[in-house]
Design a protein around this motif. Structure first.
Motif, PDB file in Angstrom:
ATOM      1  N   CYS A 118       0.816  -1.216   0.000  1.00 39.88           N
ATOM      2  CA  CYS A 118       0.000   0.000   0.000  1.00 39.88           C
ATOM      3  C   CYS A 118       0.851   1.269   0.000  1.00 39.88           C
ATOM      4  CB  CYS A 118      -0.932  -0.005   1.203  1.00 39.88           C
ATOM      5  SG  CYS A 118      -2.227  -1.250   1.124  1.00 39.88           S
ATOM      6  N   GLY A 119       2.173   1.113  -0.017  1.00 38.92           N
ATOM      7  CA  GLY A 119       3.051   2.271  -0.130  1.00 38.92           C
ATOM      8  C   GLY A 119       3.492   2.874   1.186  1.00 38.92           C
ATOM      9  N   LEU A 120       3.220   2.226   2.318  1.00 43.06           N
ATOM     10  CA  LEU A 120       3.669   2.736   3.605  1.00 43.06           C
ATOM     11  C   LEU A 120       5.171   2.537   3.760  1.00 43.06           C
ATOM     12  CD1 LEU A 120       0.842   1.285   5.907  1.00 43.06           C
ATOM     13  CD2 LEU A 120       1.007   3.609   4.992  1.00 43.06           C
ATOM     14  N   ASP A 121       5.821   3.411   4.514  1.00 43.56           N
ATOM     15  CA  ASP A 121       7.246   3.223   4.776  1.00 43.56           C
ATOM     16  C   ASP A 121       7.439   2.109   5.804  1.00 43.56           C
ATOM     17  OD1 ASP A 121       7.765   4.502   7.638  1.00 43.56           O
ATOM     18  OD2 ASP A 121       6.376   5.822   6.578  1.00 43.56           O
ATOM     19  N   ARG A 122       8.658   1.584   5.885  1.00 46.08           N
ATOM     20  CA  ARG A 122       8.912   0.396   6.711  1.00 46.08           C
ATOM     21  C   ARG A 122       8.679   0.640   8.199  1.00 46.08           C
ATOM     22  NH1 ARG A 122      11.040  -3.988   4.308  1.00 46.08           N
ATOM     23  NH2 ARG A 122      11.704  -3.752   2.132  1.00 46.08           N
ATOM     24  N   ASP A 123       9.027   1.826   8.682  1.00 44.31           N
ATOM     25  CA  ASP A 123       8.824   2.108  10.106  1.00 44.31           C
ATOM     26  C   ASP A 123       7.328   2.136  10.448  1.00 44.31           C
ATOM     27  OD1 ASP A 123      11.531   2.243  10.538  1.00 44.31           O
ATOM     28  OD2 ASP A 123      11.643   4.436  10.412  1.00 44.31           O
ATOM     29  N   SER A 124       6.539   2.772   9.589  1.00 43.64           N
ATOM     30  CA  SER A 124       5.090   2.815   9.821  1.00 43.64           C
ATOM     31  C   SER A 124       4.491   1.417   9.755  1.00 43.64           C
ATOM     32  CB  SER A 124       4.410   3.721   8.792  1.00 43.64           C
ATOM     33  OG  SER A 124       4.809   5.058   8.938  1.00 43.64           O
ATOM     34  N   VAL A 125       4.965   0.628   8.781  1.00 46.25           N
ATOM     35  CA  VAL A 125       4.465  -0.744   8.643  1.00 46.25           C
ATOM     36  C   VAL A 125       4.757  -1.548   9.897  1.00 46.25           C
ATOM     37  CG1 VAL A 125       4.841  -2.930   7.437  1.00 46.25           C
ATOM     38  CG2 VAL A 125       4.486  -0.832   6.131  1.00 46.25           C
ATOM     39  N   ALA A 126       5.977  -1.437  10.407  1.00 47.41           N
ATOM     40  CA  ALA A 126       6.352  -2.208  11.590  1.00 47.41           C
ATOM     41  C   ALA A 126       5.499  -1.817  12.794  1.00 47.41           C
ATOM     42  CB  ALA A 126       7.833  -1.991  11.901  1.00 47.41           C
ATOM     43  N   GLU A 127       5.274  -0.515  12.973  1.00 44.98           N
ATOM     44  CA  GLU A 127       4.486  -0.060  14.111  1.00 44.98           C
ATOM     45  C   GLU A 127       3.023  -0.459  13.983  1.00 44.98           C
ATOM     46  OE1 GLU A 127       3.672   4.044  16.697  1.00 44.98           O
ATOM     47  OE2 GLU A 127       4.838   4.105  14.837  1.00 44.98           O
ATOM     48  N   ARG A 128       2.468  -0.273  12.798  1.00 40.08           N
ATOM     49  CA  ARG A 128       1.055  -0.630  12.596  1.00 40.08           C
ATOM     50  C   ARG A 128       0.841  -2.136  12.706  1.00 40.08           C
ATOM     51  NH1 ARG A 128      -1.644   3.336   8.062  1.00 40.08           N
ATOM     52  NH2 ARG A 128      -0.899   5.308   8.942  1.00 40.08           N
ATOM     53  N   THR A 129       1.793  -2.913  12.220  1.00 38.70           N
ATOM     54  CA  THR A 129       1.671  -4.369  12.318  1.00 38.70           C
ATOM     55  C   THR A 129       1.645  -4.797  13.777  1.00 38.70           C
ATOM     56  OG1 THR A 129       2.763  -4.716  10.181  1.00 38.70           O
ATOM     57  CG2 THR A 129       2.738  -6.579  11.716  1.00 38.70           C
ATOM     58  N   ARG A 130       2.528  -4.235  14.596  1.00 35.45           N
ATOM     59  CA  ARG A 130       2.527  -4.553  16.034  1.00 35.45           C
ATOM     60  C   ARG A 130       1.192  -4.173  16.671  1.00 35.45           C
ATOM     61  NH1 ARG A 130       7.788  -2.369  15.780  1.00 35.45           N
ATOM     62  NH2 ARG A 130       7.008  -0.379  16.608  1.00 35.45           N
ATOM     63  N   ASP A 131       0.696  -2.975  16.333  1.00 31.73           N
ATOM     64  CA  ASP A 131      -0.571  -2.515  16.905  1.00 31.73           C
ATOM     65  C   ASP A 131      -1.721  -3.448  16.539  1.00 31.73           C
ATOM     66  OD1 ASP A 131       0.754  -0.351  17.960  1.00 31.73           O
ATOM     67  OD2 ASP A 131       0.066   1.074  16.441  1.00 31.73           O
TER      68      ASP A 131
END
Length: 264
Positions: A118-131
């Protein structure tokens, strides 16, 4: 915690969350979707109900860019789905019943992959995945291959994939099928919270009781057509939604069954 609340595009201020006009789809001689017109208000929890083969999944597949219609127009928050498919797909999260996942990935990898697509950056992906894994009680299964998940866990990880890019519209086809009661209650709470922050949910379900309790709007589909649509109270017209549904679509049998099936 990363913000996964839906963010409205500038052009979406007054547009319905989903607007379908004159939608038609044929499979050979079978007319699966027959000139459907439907507007789903922004901020609604919208139920789509109908018997098997009524055209619900076909309609939702066309509405979310998974299946090209033969005729008609579809707009998500004012964006023409089939004229600008990429822009439309940014606005919608989809959980499709029966669609295969990349199940040789772990749960964490699958959600991360969905976020990166979806074009998210890796840091955002990692945080959202954990959430999302925490929100859906999947932390302990984060490192487990999805192929080894139960049916209910698979539904939950698919929902996490649909939510990771914080869409404005969620389209969920049978999201509670095979999900245990505790997980189903947690998912309902998540979806209710999502709607309360301005998101819109469309849910296809065979459970009339669930739709009546959870949704504020409902459309009844039968033989590829919308036979009733409006608020839940308007559609059920003083009856239960189940009784009204049976009245609208027909097919109920009042026979007692063969004699050999009776205990006495």
């Amino acid at each position: 915690m990363s913000d996964v609340s839906p963010a409205a595009p500038p052009s979406a201020a007054s547009a319905p969350a989903l607007s379908i006009t004159g939608l038609i789809k044929r499979f050979g001689p079978k007319l699966a979707v027959d000139n459907i017109n439907l507007d789903v208000p922004v901020g609604s929890f919208y139920g789509l109900v109908g018997p098997n083969g009524a055209g619900k999944t076909t309609t939702l597949s066309m509405a979310t860019g998974l299946l090209r219609p033969d005729a008609g127009s579809i707009r998500i928050l004012g964006v023409d789905v089939w004229a600008d498919l990429v822009a439309a797909k940014r606005l919608v999260g989809v959980l499709s019943d029966g669609v295969a996942l990349f199940d040789r990935l772990t749960g964490e990898q699958l959600v991360s992959y969905a976020g990166l697509l979806c074009g998210l950056d890796r840091d955002s992906v990692a945080e959202r995945t954990r959430d999302l894994l925490a929100l859906l009680d999947l932390q302990e299964a984060a490192g487990t291959l999805v192929v080894d998940y139960s049916a209910g866990m698979t539904k939950k990880i698919a929902l996490a994939c649909a939510l990771v890019h914080a869409p404005r519209l969620l389209v969920l086809d049978e999201p509670f099928e095979s999900v245990d009661p505790v997980s189903a209650a947690n998912i309902r709470d998540i979806l209710t919270g999502y709607v309360s922050t301005g998101g819109t949910v469309i849910v296809s379900s065979h459970s009339m009781d669930l739709v009546q309790r959870m949704c504020d709007h409902v459309a009844v589909v039968s033989q590829g057509r919308i036979v009733a649509a409006g608020t839940v109270d308007e559609v059920r017209a003083g009856s239960t939604l189940e009784d009204r549904f049976v009245e609208l679509v027909g097919g109920r049998r009042h026979a007692e069954g063969p004699s050999w099936l009776r205990s006495s």
